[in-house]
Scaffold this motif. Structure first.
Motif, PDB file in Angstrom:
ATOM      1  N   GLU A  88       0.909  -1.145  -0.208  1.00  6.57           N
ATOM      2  CA  GLU A  88       0.062   0.038  -0.031  1.00  6.57           C
ATOM      3  C   GLU A  88       0.976   1.081   0.046  1.00  6.57           C
ATOM      4  N   SER A  89       0.541   2.155  -0.792  1.00  7.66           N
ATOM      5  CA  SER A  89       1.253   3.239  -1.066  1.00  7.66           C
ATOM      6  C   SER A  89       0.759   4.289   0.286  1.00  7.66           C
ATOM      7  N   GLY A  90       1.700   5.412   0.543  1.00  8.19           N
ATOM      8  CA  GLY A  90       1.526   6.244   1.551  1.00  8.19           C
ATOM      9  C   GLY A  90       0.050   7.078   1.362  1.00  8.19           C
ATOM     10  N   ARG A  91      -0.313   6.942   0.107  1.00  7.25           N
ATOM     11  CA  ARG A  91      -1.861   7.568   0.067  1.00  7.25           C
ATOM     12  C   ARG A  91      -2.969   6.691   0.098  1.00  7.25           C
ATOM     13  N   GLN A  93      -3.202   3.701  -1.505  1.00 15.01           N
ATOM     14  CA  GLN A  93      -3.512   2.925  -2.743  1.00 15.01           C
ATOM     15  C   GLN A  93      -2.947   1.636  -2.883  1.00 15.01           C
ATOM     16  N   GLU A  95      -0.628  -1.079  -4.283  1.00 18.14           N
ATOM     17  CA  GLU A  95       0.160  -1.196  -5.369  1.00 18.14           C
ATOM     18  C   GLU A  95       0.857  -2.584  -5.416  1.00 18.14           C
ATOM     19  N   VAL A 112      -1.247   0.072  -9.762  1.00 17.13           N
ATOM     20  CA  VAL A 112      -1.821   1.062  -8.716  1.00 17.13           C
ATOM     21  C   VAL A 112      -3.279   0.670  -8.834  1.00 17.13           C
TER      22      VAL A 112
END
Length: 121
Positions: A88-91, A93, A95, A112
């Motif tokens: 998971e991205s820092g936003r 999302q 990944e 993504v």
């Protein structure tokens, strides 16, 4: 003069007591604003850590191109990937990195939110 000083001191103590607490009303604490959560943007079936789809692909992608789903890639390749890395991205999302070891080299697919973002060969 001494009486006047006493009255000023007494008034100061009363004011201080009112500020410190001593009243019948508890201090008010500001409520923290609600934390906004981003709804999941993953659509359709996705790959699990073992490289298998969590459901049937609902799209009919005809070729590997940006925007196709994770399961579409596996369907078009005709076999499960060599390796899958899910994070998971820092936003917030999803990944996913999908690795295929091919006879001519390796291909790494970056997704993504279940959409092909780029390919590294």
């Amino acid at each position: 003069m001494r009486g006047f000083t006493f009255l000023l001191g007494f008034a100061g103590c009363l004011a201080l007591a009112a500020c410190v607490g001593g009243g019948s009303e508890p201090p008010r604490v500001a409520a923290a604003p609600p934390v906004a959560t981003t709804p999941a943007r993953v659509m359709g079936p996705v790959l699990g850590p073992d490289g298998r789809c969590t459901g049937e692909s609902l799209t009919t992608a005809a070729r590997i191109e940006p925007g196709i789903g994770e399961c579409d890639l596996v369907r078009l390749k005709g076999r499960t990937p060599t390796d899958v890395l899910i994070g998971e991205s820092g936003r917030g999302q999803r990944e996913v990195q999908v690795l295929y070891s091919e006879p001519g080299g390796r291909e790494l697919y970056f997704f993504v939110d279940n959409r092909l973002d780029r390919v590294v060969r």
